[in-house]
Design a protein around this motif. Structure first.
Motif, mmCIF file in Angstrom:
data_model
loop_
_atom_site.group_PDB
_atom_site.id
_atom_site.type_symbol
_atom_site.label_atom_id
_atom_site.label_comp_id
_atom_site.label_asym_id
_atom_site.label_seq_id
_atom_site.Cartn_x
_atom_site.Cartn_y
_atom_site.Cartn_z
ATOM 1 N N LYS A 49 47.630 24.439 44.089
ATOM 2 C CA LYS A 49 46.620 23.909 43.171
ATOM 3 C C LYS A 49 45.625 25.010 42.811
ATOM 4 C CE LYS A 49 46.750 19.100 44.471
ATOM 5 N NZ LYS A 49 45.967 17.928 44.770
ATOM 6 N N PRO A 50 45.215 25.065 41.541
ATOM 7 C CA PRO A 50 44.215 26.069 41.143
ATOM 8 C C PRO A 50 42.908 25.877 41.924
ATOM 9 C CG PRO A 50 45.234 25.085 39.219
ATOM 10 C CD PRO A 50 45.700 24.298 40.405
ATOM 11 N N LYS A 51 42.192 26.936 42.068
ATOM 12 C CA LYS A 51 40.891 26.971 42.745
ATOM 13 C C LYS A 51 40.985 26.633 44.227
ATOM 14 C CE LYS A 51 38.302 26.127 38.562
ATOM 15 N NZ LYS A 51 37.250 25.391 37.906
ATOM 16 N N THR A 52 42.146 26.943 44.827
ATOM 17 C CA THR A 52 42.274 26.786 46.275
ATOM 18 C C THR A 52 42.559 28.153 46.875
ATOM 19 O OG1 THR A 52 44.643 26.285 46.084
ATOM 20 C CG2 THR A 52 43.147 24.416 46.185
ATOM 21 N N GLU A 53 42.049 28.361 48.062
ATOM 22 C CA GLU A 53 42.270 29.617 48.751
ATOM 23 C C GLU A 53 43.626 29.571 49.457
ATOM 24 O OE1 GLU A 53 40.249 31.952 52.444
ATOM 25 O OE2 GLU A 53 38.896 31.062 50.968
ATOM 26 N N VAL A 54 44.403 30.623 49.255
ATOM 27 C CA VAL A 54 45.756 30.670 49.791
ATOM 28 C C VAL A 54 45.960 32.022 50.470
ATOM 29 C CG1 VAL A 54 48.204 30.573 49.207
ATOM 30 C CG2 VAL A 54 46.584 29.196 47.926
ATOM 31 N N ALA A 55 46.578 31.998 51.642
ATOM 32 C CA ALA A 55 46.917 33.248 52.323
ATOM 33 C C ALA A 55 48.037 33.947 51.561
ATOM 34 C CB ALA A 55 47.354 32.961 53.751
ATOM 35 N N LEU A 56 47.911 35.241 51.382
ATOM 36 C CA LEU A 56 48.928 36.017 50.677
ATOM 37 C C LEU A 56 49.964 36.502 51.677
ATOM 38 C CD1 LEU A 56 46.694 38.096 48.260
ATOM 39 C CD2 LEU A 56 48.000 36.031 47.765
ATOM 40 N N ASP A 57 51.132 35.916 51.609
ATOM 41 C CA ASP A 57 52.232 36.277 52.491
ATOM 42 C C ASP A 57 53.209 37.163 51.744
ATOM 43 O OD1 ASP A 57 51.204 34.659 54.525
ATOM 44 O OD2 ASP A 57 52.249 32.887 53.755
ATOM 45 N N CYS A 58 54.133 37.730 52.481
ATOM 46 C CA CYS A 58 55.214 38.485 51.854
ATOM 47 C C CYS A 58 56.141 37.479 51.186
ATOM 48 C CB CYS A 58 55.985 39.290 52.897
ATOM 49 S SG CYS A 58 54.974 40.511 53.736
ATOM 50 N N VAL A 59 56.444 37.715 49.930
ATOM 51 C CA VAL A 59 57.268 36.774 49.188
ATOM 52 C C VAL A 59 58.708 37.242 49.153
ATOM 53 C CG1 VAL A 59 55.373 35.959 47.750
ATOM 54 C CG2 VAL A 59 56.700 37.904 46.997
ATOM 55 N N GLU A 60 59.600 36.278 49.120
ATOM 56 C CA GLU A 60 61.021 36.586 48.966
ATOM 57 C C GLU A 60 61.274 36.943 47.507
ATOM 58 O OE1 GLU A 60 63.484 36.774 51.252
ATOM 59 O OE2 GLU A 60 61.901 36.510 52.730
ATOM 60 N N ILE A 61 62.171 37.866 47.281
ATOM 61 C CA ILE A 61 62.498 38.284 45.929
ATOM 62 C C ILE A 61 63.657 37.441 45.427
ATOM 63 C CG2 ILE A 61 63.313 40.196 44.507
ATOM 64 C CD1 ILE A 61 61.948 42.057 46.563
ATOM 65 N N ASP A 62 63.424 36.776 44.316
ATOM 66 C CA ASP A 62 64.451 35.935 43.710
ATOM 67 C C ASP A 62 65.055 36.704 42.551
ATOM 68 O OD1 ASP A 62 66.081 33.954 42.868
ATOM 69 O OD2 ASP A 62 64.500 32.577 42.253
ATOM 70 N N ASN A 63 66.291 37.101 42.676
ATOM 71 C CA ASN A 63 66.944 37.952 41.695
ATOM 72 C C ASN A 63 67.796 37.176 40.692
ATOM 73 O OD1 ASN A 63 67.258 40.503 40.662
ATOM 74 N ND2 ASN A 63 69.042 40.981 41.905
ATOM 75 N N LYS A 64 67.635 35.849 40.666
ATOM 76 C CA LYS A 64 68.445 35.040 39.758
ATOM 77 C C LYS A 64 67.883 35.092 38.342
ATOM 78 C CE LYS A 64 67.896 31.374 42.159
ATOM 79 N NZ LYS A 64 67.816 30.033 42.645
ATOM 80 N N LEU A 65 68.771 35.085 37.364
ATOM 81 C CA LEU A 65 68.388 34.965 35.973
ATOM 82 C C LEU A 65 68.280 33.485 35.650
ATOM 83 C CD1 LEU A 65 67.880 36.164 33.150
ATOM 84 C CD2 LEU A 65 70.335 35.986 32.768
#
Length: 184
Positions: A153-169
């Motif tokens: 949701k906008p205006k919420t604080e979120v921890a920045l984690d390492c994201v998985e890379i999605d290579n799908k088109l």
């Protein structure tokens, strides 16, 4: 004796020539393998990663700038709404059936093609806070709107984690305006 000295010298020069070449490491950044080992020894890895990432961002910005300057005027608008993040394109002179929208690795590619020839193309890097796999578009009165839901949701604080890379088109699905408004 002279032959032995020449042979030893040759053995020292040839391996350095063949095995000590600079290697490409993505985004046009090259590095020397022996220098990389020294960097690890001196614990300057974060500087190397910083340089590589900044070089990749600079390369991406150049590609986006080239893509952007191909259009004679600005067609694209960005809107951060309460429910959706949207990109709006003023494509009044293009028919709806010539539009295609694709997403891959947070890069959006919008293109109109008439008779097999691209008329308009746009490349953008989507922000990390949008769900790039959940997208849809509609075309109304010459305005193409591409919608993305938010990951949180906008205006919420979120921890920045390492994201998985999605290579799908992903070929973004088209929907009608009535379906978007929930009237269908």
């Amino acid at each position: 004796m002279y032959r032995l000295f020449a042979y030893a010298l040759l053995l020292n020069i040839i391996p350095g020539h063949f095995w000590h070449d600079k290697q490409k490491h993505g985004c046009g950044y090259s590095y020397d393998h022996r220098n990389r080992i020294q960097q690890k020894k001196h614990r300057h890895q974060e500087v190397s990663d910083f340089e590589r990432l900044s070089q990749c961002v600079k390369t991406a910005d150049r590609i986006l700038k080239t893509s952007c300057t191909q259009s004679p005027y600005s067609r694209t608008r960005e809107f951060l709404g309460v429910e959706f993040y949207s990109l709006k394109y003023n494509l009044q002179e293009f028919p709806e059936n010539t539009i295609s929208v694709k997403v891959k690795n947070r890069v959006i590619y919008v293109r109109t093609t008439q008779q097999g020839i691209p008329d308009f193309t746009d490349l953008r890097i989507l922000p990390q806070f949008v769900n790039s796999t959940d997208a849809a578009w509609y075309f109304d009165n010459g305005m193409l709107t591409v919608l993305f839901s938010y990951k949180n949701k906008p205006k919420t604080e979120v921890a920045l984690d390492c994201v998985e890379i999605d290579n799908k088109l992903i070929v973004v699905a088209k929907m009608t305006l009535l379906k978007f408004l929930g009237k269908q």
